[in-house]
Structures are given as C-alpha cells and as structure tokens.
Design a protein around this motif. Structure first.
Motif, PDB file in Angstrom:
ATOM      1  N   PHE A 192      23.274  -6.590  23.155  1.00 33.65           N
ATOM      2  CA  PHE A 192      23.162  -5.607  24.238  1.00 33.65           C
ATOM      3  C   PHE A 192      24.411  -4.720  24.248  1.00 33.65           C
ATOM      4  O   PHE A 192      24.995  -4.417  25.283  1.00 33.65           O
ATOM      5  CB  PHE A 192      22.926  -6.277  25.603  1.00 33.65           C
ATOM      6  N   ASP A 193      24.797  -4.315  23.044  1.00 34.78           N
ATOM      7  CA  ASP A 193      25.918  -3.389  22.892  1.00 34.78           C
ATOM      8  C   ASP A 193      25.473  -1.943  23.071  1.00 34.78           C
ATOM      9  O   ASP A 193      26.245  -1.020  22.831  1.00 34.78           O
ATOM     10  CB  ASP A 193      26.576  -3.567  21.527  1.00 34.78           C
ATOM     11  N   HIS A 194      24.239  -1.736  23.504  1.00 30.56           N
ATOM     12  CA  HIS A 194      23.696  -0.393  23.692  1.00 30.56           C
ATOM     13  C   HIS A 194      24.453   0.332  24.803  1.00 30.56           C
ATOM     14  O   HIS A 194      24.747  -0.241  25.844  1.00 30.56           O
ATOM     15  CB  HIS A 194      22.207  -0.479  24.054  1.00 30.56           C
ATOM     16  N   ARG A 195      24.727   1.572  24.577  1.00 32.92           N
ATOM     17  CA  ARG A 195      25.373   2.418  25.566  1.00 32.92           C
ATOM     18  C   ARG A 195      24.430   3.559  25.946  1.00 32.92           C
ATOM     19  O   ARG A 195      23.982   3.662  27.074  1.00 32.92           O
ATOM     20  CB  ARG A 195      26.698   2.946  25.007  1.00 32.92           C
ATOM     21  N   ARG A 196      24.123   4.401  24.993  1.00 28.42           N
ATOM     22  CA  ARG A 196      23.266   5.559  25.276  1.00 28.42           C
ATOM     23  C   ARG A 196      21.890   5.139  25.753  1.00 28.42           C
ATOM     24  O   ARG A 196      21.351   5.681  26.722  1.00 28.42           O
ATOM     25  CB  ARG A 196      23.131   6.415  24.007  1.00 28.42           C
ATOM     26  N   THR A 234      25.945 -22.899  20.086  1.00 29.19           N
ATOM     27  CA  THR A 234      26.903 -21.795  20.169  1.00 29.19           C
ATOM     28  C   THR A 234      26.164 -20.487  20.417  1.00 29.19           C
ATOM     29  O   THR A 234      25.559 -19.924  19.504  1.00 29.19           O
ATOM     30  CB  THR A 234      27.723 -21.673  18.866  1.00 29.19           C
ATOM     31  N   PRO A 235      26.194 -19.968  21.636  1.00 29.47           N
ATOM     32  CA  PRO A 235      25.553 -18.680  21.901  1.00 29.47           C
ATOM     33  C   PRO A 235      26.195 -17.563  21.081  1.00 29.47           C
ATOM     34  O   PRO A 235      27.350 -17.655  20.661  1.00 29.47           O
ATOM     35  CB  PRO A 235      25.792 -18.467  23.397  1.00 29.47           C
ATOM     36  N   ALA A 236      25.409 -16.503  20.854  1.00 28.31           N
ATOM     37  CA  ALA A 236      25.894 -15.348  20.109  1.00 28.31           C
ATOM     38  C   ALA A 236      25.475 -14.084  20.842  1.00 28.31           C
ATOM     39  O   ALA A 236      24.340 -13.983  21.321  1.00 28.31           O
ATOM     40  CB  ALA A 236      25.338 -15.351  18.690  1.00 28.31           C
ATOM     41  N   ILE A 237      26.394 -13.118  20.931  1.00 27.68           N
ATOM     42  CA  ILE A 237      26.079 -11.863  21.606  1.00 27.68           C
ATOM     43  C   ILE A 237      26.743 -10.698  20.875  1.00 27.68           C
ATOM     44  O   ILE A 237      27.748 -10.872  20.180  1.00 27.68           O
ATOM     45  CB  ILE A 237      26.556 -11.849  23.081  1.00 27.68           C
ATOM     46  N   LEU A 238      26.150  -9.528  21.035  1.00 23.09           N
ATOM     47  CA  LEU A 238      26.786  -8.262  20.691  1.00 23.09           C
ATOM     48  C   LEU A 238      26.916  -7.471  21.980  1.00 23.09           C
ATOM     49  O   LEU A 238      25.911  -7.199  22.649  1.00 23.09           O
ATOM     50  CB  LEU A 238      25.936  -7.469  19.693  1.00 23.09           C
ATOM     51  N   VAL A 239      28.150  -7.095  22.345  1.00 27.19           N
ATOM     52  CA  VAL A 239      28.352  -6.364  23.596  1.00 27.19           C
ATOM     53  C   VAL A 239      29.536  -5.420  23.426  1.00 27.19           C
ATOM     54  O   VAL A 239      30.512  -5.751  22.749  1.00 27.19           O
ATOM     55  CB  VAL A 239      28.554  -7.333  24.785  1.00 27.19           C
ATOM     56  N   ASP A 240      29.430  -4.248  24.046  1.00 21.17           N
ATOM     57  CA  ASP A 240      30.436  -3.209  23.899  1.00 21.17           C
ATOM     58  C   ASP A 240      31.539  -3.338  24.948  1.00 21.17           C
ATOM     59  O   ASP A 240      31.451  -4.139  25.875  1.00 21.17           O
ATOM     60  CB  ASP A 240      29.776  -1.840  24.045  1.00 21.17           C
ATOM     61  N   ASP A 241      32.579  -2.482  24.785  1.00 18.20           N
ATOM     62  CA  ASP A 241      33.666  -2.460  25.764  1.00 18.20           C
ATOM     63  C   ASP A 241      33.641  -1.194  26.621  1.00 18.20           C
ATOM     64  O   ASP A 241      34.596  -0.932  27.353  1.00 18.20           O
ATOM     65  CB  ASP A 241      35.025  -2.587  25.062  1.00 18.20           C
ATOM     66  N   ARG A 260      31.572  -6.875  18.684  1.00 17.42           N
ATOM     67  CA  ARG A 260      31.994  -5.783  19.581  1.00 17.42           C
ATOM     68  C   ARG A 260      31.996  -4.473  18.778  1.00 17.42           C
ATOM     69  O   ARG A 260      32.716  -4.357  17.785  1.00 17.42           O
ATOM     70  CB  ARG A 260      33.386  -6.105  20.118  1.00 17.42           C
ATOM     71  N   PRO A 261      31.203  -3.489  19.170  1.00 15.07           N
ATOM     72  CA  PRO A 261      31.047  -2.288  18.351  1.00 15.07           C
ATOM     73  C   PRO A 261      32.235  -1.337  18.440  1.00 15.07           C
ATOM     74  O   PRO A 261      32.938  -1.284  19.461  1.00 15.07           O
ATOM     75  CB  PRO A 261      29.794  -1.631  18.926  1.00 15.07           C
ATOM     76  N   VAL A 262      32.421  -0.569  17.368  1.00 14.26           N
ATOM     77  CA  VAL A 262      33.465   0.456  17.362  1.00 14.26           C
ATOM     78  C   VAL A 262      32.906   1.851  17.090  1.00 14.26           C
ATOM     79  O   VAL A 262      33.605   2.843  17.259  1.00 14.26           O
ATOM     80  CB  VAL A 262      34.563   0.149  16.311  1.00 14.26           C
ATOM     81  N   GLU A 263      31.626   1.943  16.677  1.00 11.90           N
ATOM     82  CA  GLU A 263      31.089   3.254  16.316  1.00 11.90           C
ATOM     83  C   GLU A 263      30.714   4.073  17.547  1.00 11.90           C
ATOM     84  O   GLU A 263      30.381   3.513  18.602  1.00 11.90           O
ATOM     85  CB  GLU A 263      29.862   3.094  15.406  1.00 11.90           C
ATOM     86  N   LEU A 264      30.795   5.387  17.418  1.00  6.79           N
ATOM     87  CA  LEU A 264      30.265   6.279  18.443  1.00  6.79           C
ATOM     88  C   LEU A 264      28.751   6.280  18.292  1.00  6.79           C
ATOM     89  O   LEU A 264      28.236   6.593  17.212  1.00  6.79           O
ATOM     90  CB  LEU A 264      30.820   7.690  18.262  1.00  6.79           C
TER      91      LEU A 264
END
Length: 450
Positions: A192-196, A234-241, A260-264
C-alpha cells in the motif's frame, strides 16, 4: 599495561622486565600463543625474535604463531631452530594498506577457523593472512571483517586483487553475505505504497485526503492480522513515507519485511520522490527498511531514455550499497510498447550487465517460458539475489491466483506484494464512511492470500 601514554598506541614495543616476568607466569596455561614480533619480544624479554621465541618455548609447550606483517606468519609446534624459516612459514598477500585497525582480530579469526576444524597450519595461516589483508585494505574494523564466502573468493584470486576495497566482486560478496537476516524463505505481503492512486480514490469518494495516513496505519494492522490468519510468522508490507510515515513507524522494529519506495509515482524517465540527493534521503533510513524503486523500463526503449533510466538506477544501487540498505527494483514494461517472453529477462540482463545487482526484483506475472528465462538470468548473474516477488497491478483476484500458480513452479519467486486487489474495495468504503476501522481491518485481513 601502562607502558605508554594515552594516545600513544602507535608505539609497538617498550621493554619492561616486570611485564615479561608477569607474562611468563601465564604462558604455560595456553595451547596456542599468537603475537606480533614485538609482542613476542615483550613475552620473551629480548628484541631478537628467535631468542624471544626460545624464551617463550622454555616456559610453554603451546603452538607459537608469530605474525610477520606483510611477510605473513610463521608457526612453531616444537623447538625453535636457527632460522625463522625452520617453522611453518606462510607468506602473506600484498595489498595497499588503508587502515590497520582490526587487523589482529581478523588474523585471529582466520587462524581459529582452520585450527578449530583441525586443518593444517599451512591452511589455517593462509586464512589468517587473507583475513588480515582484507581488513587492512578497507576503512573500518568490525564492519570490514570478511565472511567465509568472501574469504574463499579472495583466496582464489589473491594475486589478482591488490586493492580489495575497489574489487566489485569482493564488495558485492561482502554486502550480500552480511545481510540480516541471512535468508527470507518467502515474502507474502500487502503493498500500500500507493500515493497518487489513493489520493484519486479519496477525491472520487469526496473524502478528506488528510485521512489517508490513518488509512495506511489501519492497513498495517490488516497486514498483521492477515498474517496471523494465514499462519505467516513474518508480515510483509510495502508502504511509503509521504502518506505512510506514521504507518512505517508503526511497523518498524518488529522484524517485518518492509519495503519503502523512492520513485516519483508514474515518472518516466525515472525520477525520485525526494529529489536527486539520494544521500540526504537514505542516510537516516533504518537498516531493516528495503529501498523499493519502480521503473517503467523496456530494453528496446529509445536509447536516450533507456540510458537516463539506467543511470538513475545505477546511482540508486550505489547509494544502497554505500548506506548498507537492501534494494528492490520493480520492473514494469510500458503498456505502450510490444512485449514477449524475452522482454523481462532481457531487462534484467541489461541491468546486470551494468553492474546493478539488487537484492530483490519485483515483477508482473509471466508465462512459464519467461519465468524460466528470468530464473536462469538471476542464477547466472547473482546467486545471492534474494529472489523475485510478484506484483498485482490491480488484477482481478482469479487472474492473480492464476499468476501465483504459474510463479510457484519457479524457485526464484519468493512470494508477492499485492495491493489494490486486496485493499481497494474496503478502502473505498472506509473513505466514504460506509464501514468503520475494525471492519476495514477485518475485510482486508480476510482476503489476504497465504
């Protein structure tokens, strides 16, 4: 022992009869005595190395290992004869010395590796010399200590590597064989690293986008609950800052797999969310967080676009290595370009050719032939790669499961990080006020595959 002033550690030898006498009372208790020439001078009470060794032998039956600096070391199991060469003399390896701190500890670790396994002194001393050489050729002490894989690689090539600190293969081995944890058997995660996309969702539901950080915290709880329901330890997640910093804080420190994503978002050519100063971005990241970078990449991209994207990925990889962070590269071929079973394997091969060796790949579902080629590419180029995780691309659940079934046949695939397929419907209802916090967590946790 108080023989030098504080800060005068460079002084390697100061004669003192009392120190010699005190040491010789203890020497009979040891089976193995290891020291530099200067240390044996102190223990033996003489600045003549052979005379000092004989004096130590008079009070101890231990095996004596005398370190000779860049010349290597010599091992004596019995009497000390007239020449240093009468012992087991093992030549050292020649490297450019950058820092001597930790050299003795490294030497001892290599020697003990052989001695405790009953290996010949020639072999044990070769380990010791190589470990010492690797540490003095790097800046640092404990962080520079070689691993077993690194040590053996260096021993095979030692005459070809005068500068281990700039040898790409050794540096890669040091990086990947010191990762913690050493293994990740599988990754079954919620992305759930989605932003836009989430900002658009909030607008479509006439919801306040200020609620999105709370939504991401609830999705952390859903990932944890889903892991429990599926028996995942062990849970795993993708999440942005950007929207998810509080969620990152909530999940950190628990031993989870965290990307943790770094791309625009949506950038092509690739751009970074927080600008080009990757050092400023990454230097304060916790070591447990994995850099994730999505790139819309095709090996047949127009040349200037392809080179620009590749250079950015190379910069990111170098930054990941410099800051001791793992890197996941997510490759999605642009939908506007034709693709076949060779598109993703060729993409990976191109990046490997450029010296980019991420710890993880994140890839879309593929045919059996494409999976086979991807697995062969990874095995050939980097056997230490942790593996591939599948992405969902908002696919229907049935399509996603078919992709899982295909991927499960291939050992390079270590799992998935899937997002909107799992959380989109419940998140819409929560943003619109149709369900409460508990219902959101329960719905997402229930449909997480395991």
């Amino acid at each position: 022992m108080g023989l030098t002033n504080p800060g005068d550690g460079e002084t390697r030898f100061v004669a003192d009869d009392k120190v010699t006498t005190d040491l010789q009372r203890w020497l009979p208790d040891f089976d193995l005595i290891v020291g530099t020439e200067e240390e044996f001078h102190i223990a033996g009470g003489s600045t003549d190395t052979l005379a000092a060794l004989r004096a130590v032998r008079e009070v101890s039956e231990a095996t004596l290992v005398c370190k000779l600096g860049p010349m290597g070391c010599v091992v004596f199991e019995g009497a000390i004869h007239d020449r240093i060469e009468d012992g087991v003399l093992v030549k050292g390896v020649q490297v450019e010395v950058l820092n001597v701190l930790g050299a003795g500890d490294a030497f001892m670790s290599g020697l003990l590796r052989g001695w405790l396994r009953g290996e010949p002194w020639q072999t044990s001393a070769a380990y010791a010399n190589a470990c010492g050489a690797l540490v003095v050729s790097r800046h640092g002490c404990a962080p520079a200590m070689p691993t077993e894989d690194e040590l053996f690689d260096y021993l095979d090539r030692r005459d070809e590597v005068p500068r281990p600190d700039i040898d790409q293969r050794l540096n890669h081995l040091h990086r990947v064989t010191t990762r913690v944890p050493a293994q990740w058997p599988e990754v079954l995660g919620l992305a759930f690293d989605h932003r836009r996309q989430l900002t658009d969702m909030a607008r479509e539901e006439y919801a306040d986008s200020a609620r999105l950080p709370k939504l991401k915290k609830l999705l952390v709880s859903a990932a944890e609950e889903g892991a429990k329901l599926g028996g995942i330890t062990t849970p795993a997640i993708l999440v942005d800052d950007v929207l998810g910093q509080e969620a990152l804080n909530q999940a950190s420190g628990k031993g989870w797999w965290i990307g943790r994503p770094v791309e625009l978002p949506g950038s092509r050519p690739l751009r970074f969310q927080h600008g080009d100063d990757l050092g400023a971005c990454l230097r304060n990241w916790p070591r447990e967080q994995i850099i994730k970078c999505l790139v819309f990449y095709h090996p047949d991209d127009e040349i200037s676009l392809r080179l620009e994207q590749e250079e950015r990925l190379r910069q990111l990889y170098q930054a990941a290595c410099a800051y001791g962070l793992e890197l996941l590269i997510e490759v999605i071929p642009p939908s506007s370009m034709p693709g076949d079973d060779t598109t993703l394997p060729r993409s990976l091969q191109r990046l490997y050719n450029l010296g980019i060796r991420p710890d993880w790949w994140k890839l879309p579902t593929m045919s059996d032939a494409a999976w086979q080629a991807v697995g062969e590419t990874i095995e050939r180029e980097d056997t230490y790669c942790r593996g591939v995780v599948l992405l969902g691309l908002d696919a229907p659940m049935d399509d996603m499961k078919r992709g899982f079934d295909e991927a499960a046949k291939h050992p390079c695939c270590k799992g998935f990080t899937v997002g909107r397929t799992l959380f989109a419907s419940a998140s819409r209802d929560w943003l619109a006020g149709r369900i409460d916090d508990a219902a959101l967590v329960a719905r997402v946790a229930k449909i997480m595959p395991s």
